[in-house]
Design an enzyme around this catalytic site. Structure first.
Site, PDB file in Angstrom:
ATOM      1  N   GLU A 146      -0.991 -12.928  27.224  1.00  0.00           N
ATOM      2  CA  GLU A 146       0.270 -12.484  26.618  1.00  0.00           C
ATOM      3  C   GLU A 146       0.348 -12.822  25.137  1.00  0.00           C
ATOM      4  O   GLU A 146       0.784 -12.004  24.317  1.00  0.00           O
ATOM      5  CB  GLU A 146       1.445 -13.128  27.361  1.00  0.00           C
ATOM      6  CG  GLU A 146       2.802 -12.674  26.846  1.00  0.00           C
ATOM      7  CD  GLU A 146       3.948 -13.296  27.618  1.00  0.00           C
ATOM      8  OE1 GLU A 146       5.104 -13.079  27.233  1.00  0.00           O
ATOM      9  OE2 GLU A 146       3.682 -14.022  28.609  1.00  0.00           O
ATOM     10  N   MET A 147      -0.080 -14.022  24.754  1.00  0.00           N
ATOM     11  CA  MET A 147      -0.029 -14.408  23.343  1.00  0.00           C
ATOM     12  C   MET A 147      -0.919 -13.503  22.498  1.00  0.00           C
ATOM     13  O   MET A 147      -0.582 -13.133  21.371  1.00  0.00           O
ATOM     14  CB  MET A 147      -0.468 -15.867  23.177  1.00  0.00           C
ATOM     15  CG  MET A 147      -0.450 -16.365  21.727  1.00  0.00           C
ATOM     16  SD  MET A 147       1.196 -16.322  20.975  1.00  0.00           S
ATOM     17  CE  MET A 147       1.935 -17.747  21.786  1.00  0.00           C
TER      18      MET A 147
ATOM     19  N   CYS B  81      20.203 -12.287  20.605  1.00  0.00           N
ATOM     20  CA  CYS B  81      19.700 -13.389  21.423  1.00  0.00           C
ATOM     21  C   CYS B  81      20.332 -14.709  21.011  1.00  0.00           C
ATOM     22  O   CYS B  81      20.390 -15.656  21.807  1.00  0.00           O
ATOM     23  CB  CYS B  81      18.179 -13.477  21.325  1.00  0.00           C
ATOM     24  SG  CYS B  81      17.567 -13.713  19.647  1.00  0.00           S
TER      25      CYS B  81
ATOM     26  N   THR C 279      -6.807 -10.526  27.755  1.00  0.00           N
ATOM     27  CA  THR C 279      -5.550  -9.823  28.025  1.00  0.00           C
ATOM     28  C   THR C 279      -4.360 -10.788  28.147  1.00  0.00           C
ATOM     29  O   THR C 279      -3.358 -10.475  28.782  1.00  0.00           O
ATOM     30  CB  THR C 279      -5.660  -8.996  29.316  1.00  0.00           C
ATOM     31  OG1 THR C 279      -6.034  -9.865  30.401  1.00  0.00           O
ATOM     32  CG2 THR C 279      -6.699  -7.898  29.172  1.00  0.00           C
TER      33      THR C 279
ATOM     34  N   SER D  59      21.229 -18.640  12.177  1.00  0.00           N
ATOM     35  CA  SER D  59      20.298 -18.187  13.209  1.00  0.00           C
ATOM     36  C   SER D  59      19.415 -19.337  13.674  1.00  0.00           C
ATOM     37  O   SER D  59      19.269 -20.339  12.978  1.00  0.00           O
ATOM     38  CB  SER D  59      19.414 -17.058  12.667  1.00  0.00           C
ATOM     39  OG  SER D  59      20.190 -15.990  12.186  1.00  0.00           O
TER      40      SER D  59
ATOM     41  N   GLN E  86      21.107  -6.174  12.518  1.00  0.00           N
ATOM     42  CA  GLN E  86      21.953  -6.256  13.712  1.00  0.00           C
ATOM     43  C   GLN E  86      23.435  -6.270  13.342  1.00  0.00           C
ATOM     44  O   GLN E  86      24.261  -5.629  14.003  1.00  0.00           O
ATOM     45  CB  GLN E  86      21.596  -7.508  14.512  1.00  0.00           C
ATOM     46  CG  GLN E  86      20.206  -7.442  15.144  1.00  0.00           C
ATOM     47  CD  GLN E  86      19.766  -8.784  15.708  1.00  0.00           C
ATOM     48  OE1 GLN E  86      20.150  -9.835  15.220  1.00  0.00           O
ATOM     49  NE2 GLN E  86      18.943  -8.746  16.755  1.00  0.00           N
TER      50      GLN E  86
END
Length: 456
Positions: free
Chosen positions: A211-212, A66, A209, A128, A139
């Site tokens: 996302e976090m 990424c 519910t 990074s 990676q």
């Protein structure tokens, strides 16, 4: 395209490092949209490496994360290093359906010592977006393994990558750069572990519910959480989240029963009213017999009444609290970065010194062989006379250098001065050594038979 060649930096043209080339885009030089265009999924890397090979690159690996998409390669020789960089850029542009000009504007090209230093820094997670991320080294190793499988890791690239891995290991073991949370999820895990120790025997309640909340639940599971219960206003949503997380849907009618059973509570409904109030927290604390509970309220607006933090053994952290913990972790890693960079500089110097020593090895081998041959010849001719053997040996070893110095003496002064300096340095000569010289300052030829005794 940023062109940072080795120039006068250590490890430039003198020791062959100018064959080392890095071409790529990263979070410093390009947008996320551009990186997404040229990014490679794991299953696409073998084909991409095949394209590099088909276009003349014999040593190369590709790293696609990424943060970056870059090609680390070794050119066939120094004269084609620039061409190698252009070929790599063109293939990368072709893959992403980007014009080479557009990619060149956001691309960096590193050569020589700069390329080596970059590879070491990337492997050590110093380049990074989040310094010290442990998965970066994995990676890099995966990219190296794919290149080896494709037959694109030669001796030079092998030495660079193995040295980069050794550097990363030193950084990881000698600094604290990987310590401290850098995200809300990792901050929540740290707080939970500070409170409960290992999470193997802990259970958690995911209340909502959002996302976090799921991200936090996944982080807890990755660190050994034993059991996860999901509870939501709409049961079908709770069931969907539970399936994704391998969790269970609440079987209790009353919320307090789930709260009592949980060591960790993740709140992420974001409703207009507080779901967990002070009275509920106090009742639960009594039933839990004062066992501590960590409450991570990541809902906006919050799901938990702030006064819950006053309840004994209830430890409430909202989104701002967790972000504060993460900021402290990031600051800590930044503070460790200078020590890590010092290690990188040391390892780059070690690598370059090793290359120079390997470059000198063939002539050193020849010198040893020549001296040994002369020693054997002198011993054979002396017939056991040690004094004669040593005089023969010294005379023969000094004959050719002496003749070369005499020849240089009749030429340009700077040539003789350079040869004298090299000779003094090679043999560590001082004025005290002049006591063994002849009256005219030239070394005595003690070979017994004059210059004819020396090999041509």
């Amino acid at each position: 395209m940023t062109d940072a060649s080795a120039g006068d930096s250590p490890g430039g043209h003198g020791d062959g490092l100018d064959r080392m080339v890095v071409v790529g885009v990263n979070h410093h030089t390009s947008s996320m949209a551009l990186r997404d265009q040229v990014a490679l999924e794991d299953d696409a890397i073998p084909g991409f490496l095949g394209r590099l090979r088909a276009n003349g690159l014999t040593q190369a690996l590709v790293l696609s994360t990424c943060d970056r998409v870059e090609i680390i390669c070794v050119a066939a020789n120094a004269d084609v290093a620039e061409t190698t960089a252009e070929v790599a850029l063109w293939i990368l542009a072709e893959k992403g359906h980007v014009s080479p000009c557009a990619l060149r504007a956001a691309c960096y090209v590193l050569r020589g010592g700069d390329a080596v230093r970059h590879a070491f820094a990337v492997a050590s997670s110093l380049d990074s977006q989040v310094i010290g991320e442990p998965h970066v080294l994995r990676q890099v190793k995966a990219g190296y393994a794919a290149a080896r499988a494709a037959g694109l890791v030669g001796a030079e690239l092998e030495r660079v990558m193995q040295s980069a891995f050794a550097c990363a290991k030193r950084v990881r073991s000698e600094t604290r750069i990987a310590e401290g949370p850098v995200s809300v999820a990792s901050a929540a895990v740290q707080v939970a572990r500070d409170l409960h120790g290992d999470l193997d025997g802990c259970s958690a309640l995911l209340l909502g519910t959002g996302e976090m909340g799921e991200l936090l639940a996944e982080a807890f599971q990755a660190h050994g959480l034993d059991r996860l219960i999901v509870r939501a206003r709409r049961r079908f949503r709770a069931e969907a989240v539970a399936r994704r997380l391998g969790a269970h849907v609440s079987a209790h009618e009353a919320l307090i029963d789930d709260i009592v059973a949980a060591d960790i509570i993740i709140c992420c409904t974001g409703g207009r009213e507080h779901i967990v109030g002070v009275d509920t927290a106090r009742q639960a604390a009594k039933r839990r017999r004062q066992r501590p509970v960590f409450i991570a309220d990541v809902a906006v607006p919050g799901d938990v009444e702030p006064a819950v933090n006053t309840v004994d053994n209830a430890f409430l952290y909202d989104l701002n609290d967790l972000e504060g913990v993460a900021m402290q972790g990031r600051a800590h890693r930044e503070g460790e970065a200078e020590a890590a960079w010092r290690i990188v500089r040391e390892e780059v110097c070690r690598f370059q010194k090793g290359r120079i020593e390997r470059a000198a090895a063939p002539v050193i081998t020849l010198l040893h062989a020549r001296f040994e041959a002369e020693r054997a010849r002198a011993l054979a001719e002396a017939h056991g006379d040690a004094d004669k053997a040593t005089r023969l040996l010294v005379g023969r070893l000094l004959h050719t250098p002496s003749e070369e110095l005499r020849r240089l003496a009749v030429g340009p002064t700077e040539n003789l001065r350079h040869a004298e300096n090299v000779t003094r340095r090679l043999f560590r000569l001082t004025e005290a050594d002049a006591t063994g010289a002849s009256d005219d300052g030239a070394p005595r030829d003690t070979g017994g038979t004059g210059g004819s005794s020396a090999p041509p």
